[in-house]
Write an enzyme that holds these catalytic residues in place. Structure first.
Site, PDB file in Angstrom:
ATOM      1  N   ASP A  13       0.841  -1.201   0.000  1.00 46.70           N
ATOM      2  CA  ASP A  13       0.000   0.000   0.000  1.00 46.70           C
ATOM      3  C   ASP A  13       0.874   1.247   0.000  1.00 46.70           C
ATOM      4  O   ASP A  13       0.715   2.141   0.838  1.00 46.70           O
ATOM      5  CB  ASP A  13      -0.946  -0.005   1.206  1.00 46.70           C
ATOM      6  N   GLU A  14       1.775   1.306  -0.963  1.00 49.49           N
ATOM      7  CA  GLU A  14       2.692   2.449  -1.077  1.00 49.49           C
ATOM      8  C   GLU A  14       1.925   3.653  -1.603  1.00 49.49           C
ATOM      9  O   GLU A  14       1.339   3.609  -2.680  1.00 49.49           O
ATOM     10  CB  GLU A  14       3.841   2.082  -2.025  1.00 49.49           C
TER      11      GLU A  14
END
Length: 200
Positions: free
Chosen positions: A32-33
């Site tokens: 979940d960058e």
């Protein structure tokens, strides 16, 4: 925030992801960058945070599958369609964050409709020198009267080319985080040399 400060932040993020992908026998995928998961300390050093949906995968660039979806706009196409998680998918997410850092446009911006998305907008601007000013904005790019305008424009064009290399449609065509981190370092070094070491 200057070009160099933005470069330093993204270099910190690239090095963190490089360590997660290549620094241990089992790669760790953050999954979940996005900008809100990058925290800055008092010295403006970036730290990757929130490993709530992170995954461990097998050796090398192998994939794993998950039903947990990352944030829309930042996840790689194969993640959104198939739930396939890989280091190359995370490189894609890094590219979107890199583009947002320098353009100040979110991938979900209302200007992106139909076939036009953040990546296509950048790709189109690289073919038209005049358009890069519209993409970056005068606060980042500066004006032609600035002494280091050409150096800054070349630097920003190199960053955009790197981002596009990180976001190829097919995972196998994307560069890895190690190469992305090395390239960012080279871009910064060249920029500082070209503009006489000014922190601009």
């Amino acid at each position: 925030m200057t070009v160099v400060q933005r470069l330093d932040i993204m270099k910190d993020v690239a090095l963190a992801l490089e360590y997660l992908h290549h620094g241990y026998s089992i790669p760790i995928i953050h999954c979940d960058e996005k900008p809100s998961n990058i925290l800055l300390d008092d010295d403006m050093v970036a730290h990757v945070a929130d490993f709530g949906i992170a995954r461990l995968i097998g050796g090398g660039d192998s994939m794993t599958e998950t039903m947990t979806l990352a944030t829309v706009g930042y996840m790689a196409p194969e993640f959104g369609m198939e739930g396939s998680v890989s280091t190359r998918g995370e490189v894609y997410s890094f590219c979107i964050v890199l583009l947002e850092t320098f353009t100040k446009r979110k991938p979900t911006d209302e200007m992106f409709v139909g076939e036009m998305d953040l990546k296509q907008w950048i790709a189109d601007s690289l073919f038209l020198d005049a358009a890069i000013g519209e993409v970056m904005g005068a606060d980042i790019l500066g004006t032609e009267e600035d002494g280091d305008f050409m150096s800054r424009r070349d630097c920003l064009s190199s960053i955009m080319r790197l981002a596009l290399a990180c976001s190829a449609a097919l995972p196998g065509e994307r560069i890895n985080m190690k190469d992305a981190a090395i390239t960012l370092t080279k871009i910064k070094t060249k920029y500082l040399k070209d503009c006489g070491g000014a922190n601009s």
